[in-house]
Design a protein around this motif. Structure first.
Motif, PDB file in Angstrom:
ATOM      1  N   ALA A 160       0.840  -1.188   0.000  1.00  0.00           N
ATOM      2  CA  ALA A 160       0.000   0.000   0.000  1.00  0.00           C
ATOM      3  C   ALA A 160       0.878   1.242   0.000  1.00  0.00           C
ATOM      4  N   ALA A 161       0.620   2.143  -0.936  1.00  0.00           N
ATOM      5  CA  ALA A 161       1.423   3.346  -1.098  1.00  0.00           C
ATOM      6  C   ALA A 161       0.640   4.579  -0.673  1.00  0.00           C
ATOM      7  N   SER A 162       1.350   5.551  -0.113  1.00  0.00           N
ATOM      8  CA  SER A 162       0.774   6.847   0.199  1.00  0.00           C
ATOM      9  C   SER A 162       1.836   7.917  -0.015  1.00  0.00           C
ATOM     10  N   GLY A 163       1.407   9.165  -0.134  1.00  0.00           N
ATOM     11  CA  GLY A 163       2.338  10.262  -0.317  1.00  0.00           C
ATOM     12  C   GLY A 163       2.758  10.501  -1.755  1.00  0.00           C
ATOM     13  N   ILE A 164       2.193   9.756  -2.685  1.00  0.00           N
ATOM     14  CA  ILE A 164       2.457   9.943  -4.106  1.00  0.00           C
ATOM     15  C   ILE A 164       1.149   9.877  -4.869  1.00  0.00           C
ATOM     16  N   ILE A 165       1.158  10.449  -6.071  1.00  0.00           N
ATOM     17  CA  ILE A 165       0.033  10.236  -6.986  1.00  0.00           C
ATOM     18  C   ILE A 165       0.294   8.883  -7.623  1.00  0.00           C
ATOM     19  N   PHE A 166      -0.234   7.853  -6.992  1.00  0.00           N
ATOM     20  CA  PHE A 166       0.156   6.469  -7.258  1.00  0.00           C
ATOM     21  C   PHE A 166       0.055   6.106  -8.731  1.00  0.00           C
ATOM     22  N   ARG A 167      -0.999   6.512  -9.387  1.00  0.00           N
ATOM     23  CA  ARG A 167      -1.253   6.108 -10.769  1.00  0.00           C
ATOM     24  C   ARG A 167      -0.195   6.596 -11.747  1.00  0.00           C
ATOM     25  N   LEU A 168       0.617   7.573 -11.362  1.00  0.00           N
ATOM     26  CA  LEU A 168       1.628   8.142 -12.240  1.00  0.00           C
ATOM     27  C   LEU A 168       2.986   7.453 -12.144  1.00  0.00           C
ATOM     28  N   TYR A 169       3.162   6.505 -11.221  1.00  0.00           N
ATOM     29  CA  TYR A 169       4.487   5.972 -10.933  1.00  0.00           C
ATOM     30  C   TYR A 169       4.596   4.481 -11.180  1.00  0.00           C
ATOM     31  N   ALA A 170       5.754   4.105 -11.721  1.00  0.00           N
ATOM     32  CA  ALA A 170       6.099   2.694 -11.818  1.00  0.00           C
ATOM     33  C   ALA A 170       6.379   2.140 -10.427  1.00  0.00           C
ATOM     34  N   MET A 171       6.108   0.856 -10.246  1.00  0.00           N
ATOM     35  CA  MET A 171       6.335   0.184  -8.975  1.00  0.00           C
ATOM     36  C   MET A 171       7.162  -1.072  -9.201  1.00  0.00           C
ATOM     37  N   ASP A 172       7.951  -1.432  -8.193  1.00  0.00           N
ATOM     38  CA  ASP A 172       8.835  -2.584  -8.274  1.00  0.00           C
ATOM     39  C   ASP A 172       8.676  -3.472  -7.048  1.00  0.00           C
ATOM     40  N   TRP A 173       8.937  -4.760  -7.243  1.00  0.00           N
ATOM     41  CA  TRP A 173       9.162  -5.689  -6.147  1.00  0.00           C
ATOM     42  C   TRP A 173      10.606  -6.173  -6.220  1.00  0.00           C
ATOM     43  N   TYR A 174      11.307  -6.062  -5.099  1.00  0.00           N
ATOM     44  CA  TYR A 174      12.649  -6.597  -4.927  1.00  0.00           C
ATOM     45  C   TYR A 174      12.621  -7.673  -3.852  1.00  0.00           C
ATOM     46  N   ARG A 175      13.674  -8.481  -3.815  1.00  0.00           N
ATOM     47  CA  ARG A 175      13.830  -9.422  -2.710  1.00  0.00           C
ATOM     48  C   ARG A 175      15.300  -9.524  -2.326  1.00  0.00           C
ATOM     49  N   GLY A 190      22.742 -13.080   2.948  1.00  0.00           N
ATOM     50  CA  GLY A 190      24.030 -13.165   2.289  1.00  0.00           C
ATOM     51  C   GLY A 190      24.021 -12.850   0.812  1.00  0.00           C
ATOM     52  N   LYS A 191      22.889 -12.437   0.283  1.00  0.00           N
ATOM     53  CA  LYS A 191      22.768 -12.150  -1.140  1.00  0.00           C
ATOM     54  C   LYS A 191      22.451 -10.679  -1.372  1.00  0.00           C
ATOM     55  N   GLN A 192      22.741 -10.198  -2.572  1.00  0.00           N
ATOM     56  CA  GLN A 192      22.377  -8.849  -2.955  1.00  0.00           C
ATOM     57  C   GLN A 192      20.875  -8.747  -3.178  1.00  0.00           C
ATOM     58  N   ARG A 193      20.349  -7.560  -2.957  1.00  0.00           N
ATOM     59  CA  ARG A 193      18.958  -7.303  -3.270  1.00  0.00           C
ATOM     60  C   ARG A 193      18.775  -7.349  -4.788  1.00  0.00           C
ATOM     61  N   GLU A 194      17.747  -8.054  -5.244  1.00  0.00           N
ATOM     62  CA  GLU A 194      17.524  -8.208  -6.669  1.00  0.00           C
ATOM     63  C   GLU A 194      16.118  -7.778  -7.055  1.00  0.00           C
ATOM     64  N   LEU A 195      16.016  -7.215  -8.244  1.00  0.00           N
ATOM     65  CA  LEU A 195      14.723  -6.837  -8.791  1.00  0.00           C
ATOM     66  C   LEU A 195      13.987  -8.086  -9.249  1.00  0.00           C
ATOM     67  N   VAL A 196      12.766  -8.259  -8.767  1.00  0.00           N
ATOM     68  CA  VAL A 196      11.948  -9.420  -9.089  1.00  0.00           C
ATOM     69  C   VAL A 196      10.927  -9.101 -10.172  1.00  0.00           C
ATOM     70  N   ALA A 197      10.235  -7.974 -10.032  1.00  0.00           N
ATOM     71  CA  ALA A 197       9.163  -7.619 -10.956  1.00  0.00           C
ATOM     72  C   ALA A 197       8.991  -6.114 -11.007  1.00  0.00           C
ATOM     73  N   HIS A 198       8.517  -5.636 -12.143  1.00  0.00           N
ATOM     74  CA  HIS A 198       8.357  -4.216 -12.402  1.00  0.00           C
ATOM     75  C   HIS A 198       7.044  -4.000 -13.130  1.00  0.00           C
ATOM     76  N   ILE A 199       6.335  -2.936 -12.772  1.00  0.00           N
ATOM     77  CA  ILE A 199       5.124  -2.569 -13.497  1.00  0.00           C
ATOM     78  C   ILE A 199       5.129  -1.066 -13.724  1.00  0.00           C
ATOM     79  N   THR A 200       4.893  -0.657 -14.966  1.00  0.00           N
ATOM     80  CA  THR A 200       4.875   0.757 -15.312  1.00  0.00           C
ATOM     81  C   THR A 200       3.545   1.381 -14.921  1.00  0.00           C
ATOM     82  N   SER A 201       3.491   2.710 -15.017  1.00  0.00           N
ATOM     83  CA  SER A 201       2.237   3.402 -14.748  1.00  0.00           C
ATOM     84  C   SER A 201       1.133   2.959 -15.703  1.00  0.00           C
ATOM     85  N   GLY A 202       1.521   2.535 -16.903  1.00  0.00           N
ATOM     86  CA  GLY A 202       0.561   2.065 -17.884  1.00  0.00           C
ATOM     87  C   GLY A 202       0.209   0.599 -17.785  1.00  0.00           C
ATOM     88  N   GLY A 203       0.879  -0.135 -16.883  1.00  0.00           N
ATOM     89  CA  GLY A 203       0.541  -1.531 -16.666  1.00  0.00           C
ATOM     90  C   GLY A 203       1.426  -2.542 -17.364  1.00  0.00           C
TER      91      GLY A 203
END
Length: 115
Positions: free
Chosen positions: A23-38, A42-55
């Protein structure tokens, strides 16, 4: 202030499914891309998934075909649906976004895949 709050983590058996929410707050959510990292111990943080403002979506090769990122702009929430989970998916999962030249992170939610 930008805030991201993850939920939905827990213990699941190999082959199981789990849905994470952010859940996001403090931004106009619909205008921003969002990411999931994990990040696993002992491992580096890695990008798992990405979604643009357009989907449009992109996934790490390791999760392609098993994970689905989606967003509900009316709820200011991004989701990560995880299926066919493997022990190597065990990690702390974070949602993230870039806003005004700064990357913001949630507090993380633990996902443990184990029998």
């Amino acid at each position: 202030q930008v805030q991201l709050v993850e939920s939905g983590g827990g213990l699941v058996q190999p082959g199981g499914s789990l849905r994470l929410s952010c859940a996001a707050s403090g931004i106009i959510f619909r205008l921003y891309a969002m990411d999931w990292y994990r990040q696993a111990p002992g491992k580096q943080r890695e990008l798992v998934a990405h979604i643009t403002s357009g989907g449009s979506t992109n996934y790490a090769d390791s999760v392609k075909g098993r994970f689905t990122i989606s967003r509900d702009n009316a709820k200011n929430t991004v989701y990560l649906q995880m299926s066919s989970l493997k022990p190597e998916d065990t990690a702390v999962y974070y949602c993230s976004t870039n806003h005004r030249l700064t990357r913001y992170w949630g507090q993380g939610t633990q996902v443990t895949v184990s029998s």
